[in-house]
Design an enzyme around this catalytic site. Structure first.
Site, short mmCIF file in Angstrom:
data_model
loop_
_atom_site.label_atom_id
_atom_site.label_comp_id
_atom_site.label_asym_id
_atom_site.label_seq_id
_atom_site.Cartn_x
_atom_site.Cartn_y
_atom_site.Cartn_z
N ASP A 78 2.03 20.46 -10.88
CA ASP A 78 0.63 20.36 -11.32
C ASP A 78 -0.25 21.07 -10.32
O ASP A 78 0.07 21.17 -9.14
CB ASP A 78 0.22 18.88 -11.45
CG ASP A 78 -1.14 18.73 -12.11
OD1 ASP A 78 -2.17 18.75 -11.40
OD2 ASP A 78 -1.17 18.67 -13.36
N TYR A 154 -12.01 19.96 -9.90
CA TYR A 154 -11.46 18.59 -9.88
C TYR A 154 -11.77 17.91 -8.56
O TYR A 154 -12.11 16.73 -8.51
CB TYR A 154 -9.95 18.62 -10.13
CG TYR A 154 -9.55 19.11 -11.51
CD1 TYR A 154 -9.30 20.47 -11.74
CD2 TYR A 154 -9.46 18.23 -12.57
CE1 TYR A 154 -8.96 20.92 -13.01
CE2 TYR A 154 -9.13 18.68 -13.85
CZ TYR A 154 -8.88 20.03 -14.05
OH TYR A 154 -8.57 20.49 -15.31
#
Lengths: 348, 348
Positions: A78, A154
């Site tokens: 990820d 993020y």
């Protein structure tokens, strides 16, 4: 005993040699649309547990290759493992997506640890070694990272956002603080990508999922320039590194992106205008994409038409068949098989 | 007594004559960032109550003109008044946005009433007449509708969606049913726009907020072609009608859009690549836009830089200064004043 030199169709395309039948893979090909993935995922526990369990991460990386015979495997991981290795508290809440401790002020950015602890990512490198050892030689193994801007969206917000406003607003109001996050991510990504090459990755892809939301001046500053620095940093150590850029939604800014970053190929999303891509992008680098993932839900004649459009638009040039973004969990396997069959039948 | 012919800078730009200082207005200029709007909105009750109260709708339309002296007022209304006038149950839930009874199957589409009841929209036409009578002659009054694809995304899903999948999936799997919705919206929009011209609108804008999500073949079928038919239908009755298209996010598909639809101008969002716009769009039609609305939140030197970029990129040609999308409720009025001052000072 000299090792028989095996050509990888994928690498051939990146090295300048068009293939009559385009090599293919799918972004997010290791995913919840596959029953065998769901089983391994359940065995592993949380999403991050799966990412950091080398044996199981390697297993889900190999599953779509066994089932569909794709020309490339992409390591299961990820983009948020880099902030994790920078000491940020990264977690994935079921049904909610990623959560981090927000870095939403210049003061907080001041607390960001600038040195990545690559030992935290050892399971990713171990999974790469396992996959490389099990893949057929002609199948390419892709390592990847998130592009600094997308990862920063993020880190600033502490989660995914629909419009990336928290990060974009920091970039406008506190460009110095935002640049600090970007710089740390550039340096960390270079080291992380180099370790993935060492562990057996043949190709690297840089995912800038939110790059296309930026106006031109910001796109230049926070998408093109950091990508250029990463490509330069990787190639300083590994001059022949093959690198694919994916500034999703960049549209008419793609010609500038490829000219300035030095990538070998660019992935394009499904809204890309084909004439401009052929004339000003594919004339210089390989193009990867760009089927609308929604067609894998729709199936039927619409899916056939979509596959034919992609082949007609791009397969006369250096082309890697892929989707315009990741496959979604609700895609029936039968529709993926329908797509694979049609692409493999193409002998343009 | 012959009425003194008053030139409207806005109309001059649409008619081919660049203005040294670009005319300006803001999408969603009548909105919650203005205290006077909030007061009138509270007085009116629900959002639709405000839309259908001619006196109050006219009041909020005029408020940003009084405060900022913009060159154009846009009638206060909503793109979902057309489905409302087609008999769909449209309501706006506080904090939730629009809700309609979904048309998410071919059978349900079969029940769609094809004839618009324009008497239901009489308050909009009355508000237009009030505004036109109160506006200074040199200020342009804009009427508008949603483009068929964008309106259809709400009608199919029964609400707004982040990815327009329900409508896009119907377009792929049941193109005939989806085409029925589009056809009804094309015919209804032509009638609705003509009535707005009759009621005093000087210019019309067609908002395709979600057009840019479509791949090329679908963009051609569900964005370009329906817009072309609306422009053609309006001009059959009102040959000189000035029409602005806004296929948000269309990027490199804009040259095709303007060539095929016949619009007089196109609005562009903040990610538009300036060189391509100048060479292949602004060389043919006027361009409206394209400041990133987030800069009205950021303020400061970033806002000044953003305004200067838009002026430098587009004001040498036929340009109407605007945002790349609507102003958001959290924008400080002081930042709007900062922007207006800087644009008005530009004498390129």
């Amino acid at each position: 005993m000299t090792q028989k030199l095996v050509t990888k169709p994928f690498i051939e395309v990146l090295s300048g040699n068009r293939q009559a039948s385009p090599p293919m893979w799918m972004m997010r090909q290791a995913g919840r649309y596959l029953p065998e993935y769901r089983a391994t995922r359940a065995e592993a526990g949380s999403f991050l547990d799966l990412c950091f369990n080398a044996k199981l991460a390697a297993e889900v990386t190999l599953q779509p290759i066994r089932r569909f015979g794709f020309d490339a495997a992409i390591i299961f991981s990820d983009i948020l493992v880099v902030p994790y290795a920078l000491g940020r508290a990264v977690r994935f809440e079921v049904g909610e997506g990623p959560r981090l401790d927000p870095l939403n002020s210049p003061d907080l950015v001041g607390t960001l640890n600038g040195a990545i602890d690559l030992s935290k990512l050892e399971p990713v490198f171990e999974a790469l070694r396992i996959v490389r050892s099990e893949l057929a030689p002609e199948t390419t193994l892709i390592g990847f990272c998130g592009a600094p801007f997308t990862v920063a969206t993020y880190m600033v917000a502490g989660q995914g956002t629909s419009d990336q406003h928290p990060a974009r607003l920091m970039a406008y109001q506190h460009p110095g603080a935002f640049a600090r996050i970007i710089d740390v991510l550039v340096e960390s990504s270079i080291q992380y990508l180099l370790k993935q090459l060492e562990a057996g990755a043949d190709v690297l892809q840089i995912f800038d999922t939110w790059g296309g939301i930026l106006p031109p001046r910001e796109f230049e500053k926070w998408c093109i320039e950091p990508t250029r620095r990463i490509v330069e940093g990787v190639r300083k150590v590994s001059p022949g590194a093959k690198i694919i850029g994916f500034p999703r939604g960049a549209g008419a800014m793609l010609p500038d992106f490829i000219a300035r970053t030095g990538v070998d190929a660019v992935s394009i999303d499904w809204t890309a205008e084909p004439n401009m891509i052929r004339e000003r992008v594919q004339s210089k680098v390989a193009v990867q994409g760009n089927l609308d993932p929604l067609l894998l839900i729709a199936g039927g004649s619409a899916l056939d038409q979509g596959v034919d459009d992609v082949l007609k638009n791009f397969s006369a040039g250096r082309h890697i068949f892929n989707l315009g973004h990741g496959i979604t969990p609700d895609a029936p396997v039968a529709h993926v098989e329908q797509m694979v069959k049609r692409v493999r039948a193409y002998k343009g």
